[in-house]
Motif scaffolding. Structure first.
Motif, short mmCIF file in Angstrom:
data_model
loop_
_atom_site.label_atom_id
_atom_site.label_comp_id
_atom_site.label_asym_id
_atom_site.label_seq_id
_atom_site.Cartn_x
_atom_site.Cartn_y
_atom_site.Cartn_z
N GLU A 6 -44.08 12.00 -31.01
CA GLU A 6 -42.68 12.47 -30.99
C GLU A 6 -42.38 13.34 -32.20
OE1 GLU A 6 -39.30 13.03 -29.06
OE2 GLU A 6 -40.63 11.48 -28.30
N ALA A 10 -41.25 17.32 -32.27
CA ALA A 10 -40.06 17.77 -33.00
C ALA A 10 -40.43 18.88 -33.98
CB ALA A 10 -39.42 16.60 -33.74
N ILE A 51 -40.38 17.76 -22.04
CA ILE A 51 -39.75 17.14 -23.21
C ILE A 51 -39.27 18.22 -24.18
CG2 ILE A 51 -40.16 15.71 -25.25
CD1 ILE A 51 -42.06 14.02 -23.45
N LEU A 52 -40.10 19.22 -24.40
CA LEU A 52 -39.71 20.29 -25.32
C LEU A 52 -38.45 21.02 -24.83
CD1 LEU A 52 -43.25 21.71 -26.12
CD2 LEU A 52 -41.67 20.67 -27.77
N ASN A 54 -36.13 19.83 -22.42
CA ASN A 54 -34.97 18.97 -22.19
C ASN A 54 -34.47 18.24 -23.44
OD1 ASN A 54 -34.77 19.52 -19.38
ND2 ASN A 54 -36.57 18.25 -19.07
N ARG A 55 -35.38 17.78 -24.27
CA ARG A 55 -34.96 17.01 -25.44
C ARG A 55 -34.73 17.90 -26.66
NH1 ARG A 55 -38.66 12.12 -26.51
NH2 ARG A 55 -37.86 11.66 -24.44
N TYR A 56 -35.55 18.94 -26.79
CA TYR A 56 -35.48 19.78 -28.00
C TYR A 56 -34.92 21.17 -27.74
CZ TYR A 56 -38.17 16.03 -30.04
OH TYR A 56 -38.58 14.80 -30.49
N GLN A 57 -34.48 21.43 -26.52
CA GLN A 57 -33.85 22.69 -26.13
C GLN A 57 -34.69 23.93 -26.45
OE1 GLN A 57 -31.67 20.24 -27.82
NE2 GLN A 57 -31.49 19.57 -25.71
N SER A 60 -37.51 27.61 -22.01
CA SER A 60 -38.68 27.48 -21.13
C SER A 60 -39.48 28.78 -21.04
CB SER A 60 -38.26 27.01 -19.74
OG SER A 60 -37.41 27.96 -19.13
#
Length: 84
Positions: A6, A10, A51-52, A54-57, A60
């Motif tokens: 994780e 980040a 994850i990159l 959706n979680r870290y904006q 794409s």
């Protein structure tokens, strides 16, 4: 996901804006002993890319996925690379 993984995600997400001419390449791998290695490697890459985004904006459009049933183990590599 392990806390160490994780933290790496980040860190990679935070580095994307500092590499404006490069994109993040997400490469999923599979172990030689895994059945359906290519499919598993692709699923790993897709999960990490999700994850990159959706979680870290992370945009794409800045992520390129690939997979390799290389026998390199059950892992995902993140690298910055220029893509055309």
């Amino acid at each position: 996901m392990a806390p160490e993984a994780e933290k790496l995600l980040a860190t990679a997400a935070a580095a994307v804006p500092t590499h404006p001419l490069e994109n993040l390449r997400v490469t999923g791998h599979s172990a030689a002993s895994e059945a359906n290695g290519e499919a598993l490697a692709g699923q790993r890459a897709k999960m990490v890319a999700g994850i990159l985004v959706n979680r870290y904006q992370v945009d794409s459009k800045r992520i390129f996925m690939s997979s390799a049933a290389s026998g390199a183990g059950s892992k995902v590599d993140l690298t910055f690379a220029r893509t055309e």
